[in-house]
Design an enzyme around this catalytic site. Sequence first.
Site: not given
Length: 361
Positions: A301, A118, A279, A299, A96, A268-270, A239-240, A75, A94, A15
């Site tokens: 997607m 975010e 992981r 991380a 995170h 939710a890995v981020d 889940v966030l 990112k 982003y 991106r």
Amino acid sequence: MKIGIPKEIKNNESRVGMIPAGVFELTKKNHGVFVQTTAGEGSGFFDKDYIDVGAVILPTIAEVYAKSDMIIKVKEPIALEYPLVRENQIIFTYFHFASSESLTKAMIASKSICIAYEMVEDEEGTLPLLTPMSEVAGRMAIQQGAKYLEKPIKGRGILLGGVPGVAPGKVLVLGAGVVGVQAAKMAAGLGAHVTIMDISMKRLRYVNDVLPNHVVTAFSNEYAIRQHIKTHDLIIGGVLVKGGKAPKLITRDMLNEMRPGTVLVDVAVDQGGCFETTRPTTHEDPTYIIDDIVHYCVANMPGAVPHTSTLALTNVTLPFILKLANNGWEKACEIDLCLSKGLSIVKGKVCYEEINEAFNL
């Protein structure tokens, strides 16, 4: 203002922070835009496209950072970029933070202005800059999960939609937010049997109203999760917790209660992941297996579909970028309280207690 758009250097991240249409809006207001060469190619936008709308193409990422008052990314900066971030420089991307102590400490040390996509929150409590990527990731979770259920990739050998005479696969979605609803929608569209769980009855009523009848809702608690994982083929973690680490809804011991070849996709890995065994992985090496359970924990997607993702992201970030460029970060955040909530680390000061708590700062 001078705005820089570096090339993303995270593994398999194609991106780009801004499309040419966004650059055009900035240059016509006399802002300078520096784009690193080939930054947009992965998303289908080329140097000439940026030159045609007034951008200056620079050969290296170091030059983009050095010449820019504000950096627009997708990112979070990675270790190679940490030394390039300057004091008082605006970094809009982003972040995170709760998932990376090294990133958090590096940005504190840089004394830059870190505004996290975010964390930007509108009057209704939704996250407008996270929503489009959550929509992409939620839909992709089913697309990827369906693939990794195939036997050659160590999945259960399940076709989610089934065929006449054979029951469809079963999908369990944890979280009825944007990710969860989009995942449930895609899974339902494939013909799978879908269960979506949440602790908010308001969200479950919404899901019950808008999704097909073969999407069933269930209130989320540990006992209920333990019962459902025994019979579902694909489990999506969506889940966030705004600004904080995701709760661990599936623990290591729960893997033994699943059938071999069950696939876990942790969107939710981020934010640290909502599975204890999560992981971060990459598009280059997306999965691993623990106790015969396939884990997909990429991380970034949406980076696998960069054209769609970049267009969706610029649609929502551009209005905020224009405010920052036209007014500077302090005035922009004064006039737009939604944007001000994105301020995460400012000149070495952490603005969110969740970040401090994550690393005992």
